[in-house]
Design a protein around this motif. Structure first.
Motif, PDB file in Angstrom:
ATOM      1  N   SER A 448      64.820  49.977  59.713  1.00 44.54           N
ATOM      2  CA  SER A 448      63.596  49.640  58.769  1.00 44.54           C
ATOM      3  C   SER A 448      64.097  49.472  57.411  1.00 44.54           C
ATOM      4  O   SER A 448      62.964  48.626  56.429  1.00 44.54           O
ATOM      5  CB  SER A 448      61.963  50.625  58.842  1.00 44.54           C
ATOM      6  OG  SER A 448      62.652  51.619  58.537  1.00 44.54           O
ATOM      7  N   ARG A 452      63.473  44.963  59.127  1.00 44.44           N
ATOM      8  CA  ARG A 452      63.378  45.328  59.791  1.00 44.44           C
ATOM      9  C   ARG A 452      64.584  44.978  61.124  1.00 44.44           C
ATOM     10  O   ARG A 452      64.234  43.739  62.020  1.00 44.44           O
ATOM     11  CB  ARG A 452      61.594  44.783  59.600  1.00 44.44           C
ATOM     12  CG  ARG A 452      60.320  45.624  59.378  1.00 44.44           C
ATOM     13  CD  ARG A 452      59.338  44.759  59.736  1.00 44.44           C
ATOM     14  NE  ARG A 452      58.926  43.614  59.115  1.00 44.44           N
ATOM     15  CZ  ARG A 452      57.610  43.633  59.251  1.00 44.44           C
ATOM     16  NH1 ARG A 452      56.544  44.776  59.152  1.00 44.44           N
ATOM     17  NH2 ARG A 452      57.235  42.354  58.808  1.00 44.44           N
ATOM     18  N   PRO A 459      58.083  50.508  64.724  1.00 43.55           N
ATOM     19  CA  PRO A 459      57.636  50.106  63.203  1.00 43.55           C
ATOM     20  C   PRO A 459      55.505  50.786  62.575  1.00 43.55           C
ATOM     21  O   PRO A 459      54.868  50.607  62.930  1.00 43.55           O
ATOM     22  CB  PRO A 459      56.867  48.247  63.867  1.00 43.55           C
ATOM     23  CG  PRO A 459      56.187  49.634  65.202  1.00 43.55           C
ATOM     24  CD  PRO A 459      57.215  50.388  65.105  1.00 43.55           C
ATOM     25  N   ASP A 541      58.929  52.036  56.066  1.00 40.32           N
ATOM     26  CA  ASP A 541      59.106  50.628  56.036  1.00 40.32           C
ATOM     27  C   ASP A 541      60.146  51.166  54.255  1.00 40.32           C
ATOM     28  O   ASP A 541      59.880  51.814  53.831  1.00 40.32           O
ATOM     29  CB  ASP A 541      57.919  49.652  55.464  1.00 40.32           C
ATOM     30  CG  ASP A 541      57.926  48.752  56.455  1.00 40.32           C
ATOM     31  OD1 ASP A 541      59.313  47.641  55.985  1.00 40.32           O
ATOM     32  OD2 ASP A 541      57.063  47.636  55.892  1.00 40.32           O
TER      33      ASP A 541
END
Length: 827
Positions: A448, A452, A459, A541
């Protein structure tokens, strides 16, 4: 040596056998009559009147007695035995899912007088040698296991007949033992309520399949078993048994490399020269070969084909077919054409048939983990069958999250299609992720941080705000296979032409992967609460965890400011606003854990001598303090408080809609408890921050480099921003006081914990003593009752700690509602 990782540690697979299926199961027929005899000595006489099924192991079925007789001509020949659970229990907590693969073993039938034993050799310890005596010495050094014993019913030459029925009607999945361990009750298989299931009992040229209806009876005790069983004292499931021909010797094992991202099979080889490692490590992968290895792009000799469960409805079916098919992008990048395919399972096919790589859609009583398992040849690491299990309720959680984010339900307006788009895009990614496990791949939780770059990460939906403040979900989940995934498949499946040195070619692949900047970090470095790698986390993220946490808090603040009944559809009880509120109020929960890893963090890689990677590196002090500041934001009253307008719209739960582990726990009885919600969120941040392992690293790293933040500095700043911050009034003041109490409890817990080393206990105790002196002075001058009461209660808690620090247990905080899928963790 056993592969201890649960996701893909289940076994052994048959490749290239679909052609055998095209021939179909052998036609059932009745044996020719033989002279009747009470004590028949021939197979023909013993099976008179039985229905015969020709195939890998011929077997006979008697409808009248429910007996299955197995004909064995392959004495002393190893075969693969796999057990599975075609019909499950439907509980995430219990974990007995439909299609679950059980034990996978290499076995052989051996004869001793009137008995035939089903023996499992020990492949964890071997001597890979041409010397038979050397092989025998290792075989005799380690225990083997006899799985079952049979009395010979009849024989003709080298062929023997065995009564397989008791073997098939036993609790092969060990449900009774596992239920007892989970305090669900005392059960045992009831033969009177168990029988063969003929529709899925079949024979093929290279595998024999048996299925039985098994009923466990006993005294149910646990709520979990009661919640999913009509009669909890009688638990009925199906258990499946497969005997399979082992793969041929044409498969070429590939060496394991910790940087490549593959699961492995390992064993001790006692024939290894003394100057070489005795543990041999191989990666787990399917067999795949180019028709033309010299061609840049070639079709495969035998493509890898996955089959989707016919029970998956639309739009789920199309999403899963598309997402799983993404892997063909990786195989194309490795020089294959159409080498990876996904098709709908043929009508009438048995999903448990070992020749089908399967993606199944499973139902449970609550949302749970999905997982990818494999049956793998323990001799070589060759994957024979990949089996994906996708929980059907998880997509509804994504839809719920989208409802909370978009607030879409306005009376008189059509339903916003963006919720369904987000939920379906997650299904595509989930299918690709779990299929990746069955191709041999670990999780890569560092992906991430590099745009990604892998579907093998967990995710977090990427939630953006448009200039007008509305939520944009167009980039919620990535589309397609990532760059790291392609590099991993290249290592595992590239077919090298003759003349190429495989070892050097594999090294070249790894070198290029590292040069491209890809980092692989797996579960062991990511899941523990006290883990240290700043890149390795689940459902995070962004390149920098602290920056992303601050961005996510901005998004959360904007959404909560306008949160209302528009999060639920017309006709739903107003109290169900809470279900949509929970994931939005706790939107930061995973990024909090990610940011906490920067504090006392250590960047490292799975470096191999000479590969040029950074082995270890402290996280820069400025990055640690940035993470600390972001974490402090998550426990501030301004961030934890909800608007009065929203609170007035959440009534107690109505009849038929009880609270659950998906909703907040309340300290105020039936009413919604906003301070309790704040407590559960703040406690989580503090638990991560003052984790004993993290605290120990802070002490150590500061001792080695005094520029690194020390534990004492972290505690001082934490107390400055909680206990010593300017007191607030009203609702925010109540949250502030609750956070103060939680902070003290966490600090006392750190000092009392048996996991805290002596230097951590010493520093924590010092800071507690300093805080006690400050609190004593403040209590004398405090003007408001709430402030003074919090101080006095804190001093009383410290007094309890001082009376017996080794046995002190701080009062537990309210738990967060369920966030990850419910039940045991994904494999």
């Amino acid at each position: 040596m056993r592969n201890t990782y649960l996701y893909l540690a289940l076994g052994f697979v048959l490749s290239g056998q679909l052609a055998a299926h095209a021939q179909g199961p052998a036609t059932a027929k009745t044996s020719k009559p033989a002279p009747a005899a009470e004590s028949a000595k021939t197979i023909a006489a013993r099976t008179k009147g039985y229905q015969k099924f020709d195939g890998f192991f011929p077997f006979y079925w008697d409808e009248k007695t429910g007996t299955v007789l197995l004909e064995v001509s392959r004495l002393d020949q190893e075969v693969l035995y796999v057990s599975s659970l075609p019909n499950g229990v439907g509980s995430n907590d219990l974990g007995f899912d439909r299609g679950q693969i059980g034990q996978t073993r290499i076995v052989k039938f051996i004869r001793s007088g009137p008995k035939v034993l089903l023996l499992q050799p020990n492949y964890d310890f071997r001597a890979v040698s041409d010397n038979a005596d050397e092989r025998k010495s290792v075989e005799q050094a380690f225990a083997q296991s006899v799985i079952w014993g049979f009395k010979v019913e009849a024989q003709e030459g080298s062929r023997v007949l065995l009564d397989l029925t008791p073997f098939l009607l036993r609790d092969s999945h060990q449900l009774a033992k596992r239920l007892a361990a989970m305090n669900q009750g005392a059960y045992k298989a009831d033969e009177s309520r168990s029988a063969m299931f003929l529709p899925n009992t079949r024979n093929f040229p290279k595998n024999s399949e048996f299925e039985a209806i098994i009923t466990l009876t006993g005294d149910a005790k646990g709520q979990e078993i009661r919640s999913v069983t009509p009669d909890p004292d009688a638990l009925t499931v199906h258990m499946h048994h497969s005997f399979i021909e082992l793969p041929d010797a044409n498969y070429q094992p590939r060496r394991f490399d910790p940087r490549a991202g593959f699961f492995g099979t390992d064993y001790m080889d006692y024939a290894t020269p003394i100057d070489q490692p005795i543990v041999k490590r191989l990666i787990n992968r399917h067999r795949l070969q180019k028709k033309d290895p010299t061609a840049a792009v070639s079709e495969a000799v035998e493509p890898i084909v996955y089959y989707l469960d016919r029970g998956a409805p639309e739009p789920v079916r199309s999403a899963l077919l598309e997402g799983a098919s993404w892997w063909n992008q990786a195989f194309e990048a490795a020089g294959y054409k159409n080498a990876f395919q996904v098709q709908l399972l043929p009508e009438g096919a048995d999903p448990m048939d070992v020749r089908y790589n399967l993606i199944q859609w499973i139902h449970r009583s609550t949302r749970g983990w999905s997982y990818g398992a494999s049956i793998t040849d323990p001799r070589t690491g060759e994957i024979i069958k990949g089996q994906v299990s996708l929980g059907s309720l998880r997509v509804r959680q994504d839809y719920l999250i989208a409802e909370g984010l978009l607030q879409p339900h306005e009376t008189g307006k059509p339903t916003n299609p963006e919720m369904m788009k987000m939920a379906v895009s997650r299904l595509r990614q989930l299918a690709a992720h779990e299929v990746g496990h069955t191709l041999g791949l670990y999780h890569n939780y560092a992906a991430s941080t590099l745009d990604r770059s892998s579907v093998m990460d967990y995710p977090m939906p990427r939630i953006l705000l448009r200039p007008d403040g509305t939520v944009d979900l167009s980039q919620a989940y990535a589309v397609g296979i990532g760059g790291w995934d392609k590099r991993a498949i290249l290592y595992g499946y590239q077919d090298f032409p003759k003349g190429k040195q495989e070892e050097q070619e594999l090294q070249n692949i790894i070198n290029q992967t590292l040069k491209d900047g890809y980092v692989f970090i797996a579960d062991e470095d990511s899941r523990p609460v006290g883990s240290a790698h700043p890149y390795a986390h689940l459902w995070d993220d962004g390149q920098n965890a602290a920056d992303e946490l601050n961005r996510l808090m901005d998004v959360r603040q904007k959404i909560l400011a306008n949160f209302s009944e528009k999060a639920i559809a017309d006709g739903r009880p107003m109290a169900t606003i809470e279900e949509a509120l929970v994931p939005i109020y706790l939107l930061q929960r995973y990024q909090v854990e990610a940011a906490s890893k920067a504090i006392g963090g250590l960047y490292y890689t799975y470096a191999v001598k000479g590969d040029g990677q950074t082995t270890t590196k402290f996280v820069a002090p400025e990055d640690q303090w940035k993470a600390f500041a972001a974490l402090m934001r998550t426990i501030s009253p301004a961030e934890l408080a909800l608007s009065e307008q929203l609170l007035q719209k959440i009534p107690p739960r109505p009849v038929g809609y009880p609270s659950s582990r998906e909703t907040f726990t309340s300290r105020t009885g039936l009413t919604f408890d906003p301070t309790g919600a704040a407590e559960s969120a703040a406690a989580t941040t503090l638990d991560f921050l003052l984790n004993p392992q993290r605290a120990a690293r802070l002490v150590e790293y500061h001792a080695r480099d005094n520029q690194q933040p020390g534990l004492g500095q972290i505690i001082d700043k934490l107390l400055d921003q909680t206990w010593k911050s300017k007191p607030e009034d009203g609702y925010r003041g109540e949250i502030q006081n609750r956070v103060k109490t939680l902070t003290l409890n966490s600090l006392l817990g750190l000092a009392a914990s048996s996991q805290s080393p002596a230097n951590v206990k010493a520093l924590a105790t010092l800071k507690i003593e300093e805080l006690k002196d400050w609190m004593s002075k403040q209590a004398k001058s405090a003007k408001r009752d709430e402030q003074k009461g919090t101080l006095l209660a804190g001093l009383n808690t410290i007094k309890q700690f001082e009376a017996n620090p080794d046995k002190f247990q701080p009062a537990p905080a309210l738990p967060m509602p369920a966030g990850p899928p419910i039940g045991s963790e994904e494999f």
